[in-house]
Design a protein around this motif. Sequence first.
Motif, PDB file in Angstrom:
ATOM      1  N   SER A   7       0.645  -1.289  -0.225  1.00 14.21           N
ATOM      2  CA  SER A   7      -0.104  -0.064   0.039  1.00 14.21           C
ATOM      3  C   SER A   7       0.957   1.257   0.197  1.00 14.21           C
ATOM      4  N   VAL A   8       1.984   1.343   0.794  1.00 14.62           N
ATOM      5  CA  VAL A   8       2.751   2.378   0.916  1.00 14.62           C
ATOM      6  C   VAL A   8       3.674   2.678  -0.319  1.00 14.62           C
ATOM      7  N   THR A   9       4.099   1.502  -0.848  1.00 16.54           N
ATOM      8  CA  THR A   9       4.942   1.538  -2.231  1.00 16.54           C
ATOM      9  C   THR A   9       4.178   1.877  -3.407  1.00 16.54           C
ATOM     10  N   ARG A  10       2.662   1.735  -3.290  1.00 15.42           N
ATOM     11  CA  ARG A  10       1.981   2.265  -4.386  1.00 15.42           C
ATOM     12  C   ARG A  10       1.813   3.773  -4.588  1.00 15.42           C
ATOM     13  N   TRP A  11       2.088   4.433  -3.382  1.00  9.95           N
ATOM     14  CA  TRP A  11       1.926   6.063  -3.203  1.00  9.95           C
ATOM     15  C   TRP A  11       3.600   6.488  -3.629  1.00  9.95           C
ATOM     16  N   GLY A  16       6.495   8.899  -7.937  1.00 12.26           N
ATOM     17  CA  GLY A  16       7.462   8.878  -8.895  1.00 12.26           C
ATOM     18  C   GLY A  16       7.166   8.905 -10.372  1.00 12.26           C
ATOM     19  N   LEU A  17       6.026   8.111 -10.732  1.00  9.59           N
ATOM     20  CA  LEU A  17       5.411   8.238 -12.158  1.00  9.59           C
ATOM     21  C   LEU A  17       4.793   9.536 -12.574  1.00  9.59           C
ATOM     22  N   LEU A  18       4.433  10.203 -11.684  1.00  3.81           N
ATOM     23  CA  LEU A  18       3.682  11.791 -11.846  1.00  3.81           C
ATOM     24  C   LEU A  18       5.042  12.609 -11.851  1.00  3.81           C
ATOM     25  N   TYR A  19       5.981  12.211 -11.201  1.00  2.00           N
ATOM     26  CA  TYR A  19       7.182  13.470 -11.284  1.00  2.00           C
ATOM     27  C   TYR A  19       7.914  13.047 -12.344  1.00  2.00           C
ATOM     28  N   ALA A  20       8.221  11.834 -12.908  1.00  4.79           N
ATOM     29  CA  ALA A  20       8.972  11.359 -14.117  1.00  4.79           C
ATOM     30  C   ALA A  20       8.213  11.932 -15.258  1.00  4.79           C
ATOM     31  N   THR A  21       6.838  11.460 -15.420  1.00  2.00           N
ATOM     32  CA  THR A  21       6.277  11.897 -16.421  1.00  2.00           C
ATOM     33  C   THR A  21       6.158  13.474 -16.681  1.00  2.00           C
ATOM     34  N   GLY A  22       6.073  14.212 -15.490  1.00  2.21           N
ATOM     35  CA  GLY A  22       5.975  15.444 -15.481  1.00  2.21           C
ATOM     36  C   GLY A  22       7.601  16.220 -16.060  1.00  2.21           C
ATOM     37  N   ALA A  46      11.606   3.426 -12.271  1.00  2.00           N
ATOM     38  CA  ALA A  46      11.219   2.010 -12.880  1.00  2.00           C
ATOM     39  C   ALA A  46      11.751   0.741 -11.670  1.00  2.00           C
ATOM     40  N   THR A  47      12.841   1.260 -10.766  1.00  6.81           N
ATOM     41  CA  THR A  47      13.306   0.254  -9.602  1.00  6.81           C
ATOM     42  C   THR A  47      12.121   0.040  -8.575  1.00  6.81           C
ATOM     43  N   ILE A  48      11.232   1.241  -8.341  1.00  2.00           N
ATOM     44  CA  ILE A  48      10.326   1.264  -7.363  1.00  2.00           C
ATOM     45  C   ILE A  48       9.157   0.310  -8.069  1.00  2.00           C
ATOM     46  N   HIS A  50       9.408  -2.102 -10.079  1.00  2.00           N
ATOM     47  CA  HIS A  50       9.754  -3.528  -9.787  1.00  2.00           C
ATOM     48  C   HIS A  50       9.801  -3.915  -8.698  1.00  2.00           C
ATOM     49  N   ILE A  51      10.035  -3.243  -7.711  1.00  8.67           N
ATOM     50  CA  ILE A  51       9.817  -3.510  -6.382  1.00  8.67           C
ATOM     51  C   ILE A  51       8.314  -3.736  -5.796  1.00  8.67           C
ATOM     52  N   GLN A  52       7.467  -2.990  -6.272  1.00  7.94           N
ATOM     53  CA  GLN A  52       6.160  -3.001  -6.135  1.00  7.94           C
ATOM     54  C   GLN A  52       5.401  -4.347  -6.759  1.00  7.94           C
ATOM     55  N   LEU A  53       5.955  -4.572  -8.064  1.00  7.66           N
ATOM     56  CA  LEU A  53       5.370  -5.686  -8.622  1.00  7.66           C
ATOM     57  C   LEU A  53       6.068  -7.101  -7.837  1.00  7.66           C
ATOM     58  N   LEU A  54       7.201  -7.107  -7.444  1.00  6.12           N
ATOM     59  CA  LEU A  54       7.486  -8.026  -6.517  1.00  6.12           C
ATOM     60  C   LEU A  54       6.728  -8.509  -5.274  1.00  6.12           C
ATOM     61  N   ILE A  55       6.580  -7.401  -4.654  1.00  6.22           N
ATOM     62  CA  ILE A  55       5.596  -7.397  -3.345  1.00  6.22           C
ATOM     63  C   ILE A  55       4.056  -7.744  -3.755  1.00  6.22           C
ATOM     64  N   GLY A  56       3.802  -7.501  -4.987  1.00  6.85           N
ATOM     65  CA  GLY A  56       2.403  -7.809  -5.384  1.00  6.85           C
ATOM     66  C   GLY A  56       2.279  -9.189  -5.650  1.00  6.85           C
ATOM     67  N   TYR A  57       3.394  -9.808  -6.503  1.00  6.98           N
ATOM     68  CA  TYR A  57       3.435 -11.130  -6.704  1.00  6.98           C
ATOM     69  C   TYR A  57       3.401 -12.258  -5.432  1.00  6.98           C
ATOM     70  N   VAL A  58       4.351 -11.788  -4.226  1.00  8.17           N
ATOM     71  CA  VAL A  58       4.266 -12.310  -3.230  1.00  8.17           C
ATOM     72  C   VAL A  58       3.065 -12.519  -2.604  1.00  8.17           C
ATOM     73  N   LEU A  59       2.252 -11.335  -2.458  1.00 10.24           N
ATOM     74  CA  LEU A  59       0.963 -11.293  -1.858  1.00 10.24           C
ATOM     75  C   LEU A  59      -0.079 -12.126  -2.715  1.00 10.24           C
ATOM     76  N   TYR A  60       0.258 -12.089  -4.211  1.00 16.88           N
ATOM     77  CA  TYR A  60      -0.777 -12.954  -4.955  1.00 16.88           C
ATOM     78  C   TYR A  60      -0.721 -14.396  -4.409  1.00 16.88           C
ATOM     79  N   PHE A  61       0.406 -14.690  -4.305  1.00 23.38           N
ATOM     80  CA  PHE A  61       0.612 -16.361  -3.974  1.00 23.38           C
ATOM     81  C   PHE A  61       0.535 -16.538  -2.579  1.00 23.38           C
ATOM     82  N   GLN A  62       0.291 -15.523  -1.482  1.00 24.71           N
ATOM     83  CA  GLN A  62      -0.044 -15.738   0.001  1.00 24.71           C
ATOM     84  C   GLN A  62      -1.290 -15.174   0.279  1.00 24.71           C
TER      85      GLN A  62
END
Length: 151
Positions: A7-11, A16-22, A46-48, A50-62
């Motif tokens: 949840s926190v990494t989502r923010w 980061g995406l808003l800032y990078a896109t801007g 991009a690193t954030i 990938h970290i978010q996706l990895l956390i999401g995959y762990v959650l998905y399988f748990q």
Amino acid sequence: MLLFLHSVTRWLLLAGLLYATGRGVAGWTGRRAFTRRDNQVRHLTATIAHIQLLIGYVLYFQSPLTTYFRAHAKEAAMPFEFRFFGWIHVLLMTVAVILLTIGSAAAKRQADDARKFRTMALWFLLALLLILAAIPWPFSPLAHRPYIRMF
């Protein structure tokens, strides 16, 4: 703990995406030089992701919710929320991170600064829109969760 971290990494990712896109749009339209700072923003975003996706995959399988979905995926009467988290959310987020990764790598390899900014702005914006659509916002008709999940 993982839900809170996800949840926190989502923010962090959205910021980061808003800032990078801007920065990408500003650099592209303002014909600025692509600086070391711009490259750091591109890479960190991009690193954030990938970290978010990895956390999401762990959650998905748990997660009991997605475990139930995988065990009963053929049930026609399954509530939509199970289908959303069982395949829609994970699929859209995976595609978004793939698009972001492609955009990050492509921007890094562009020859001139305007093309770097344009590539970063367009690919990151596309990923951002997909992520915004796939987040289970509290107001979403698809599935809803609070803005921040606690422990």
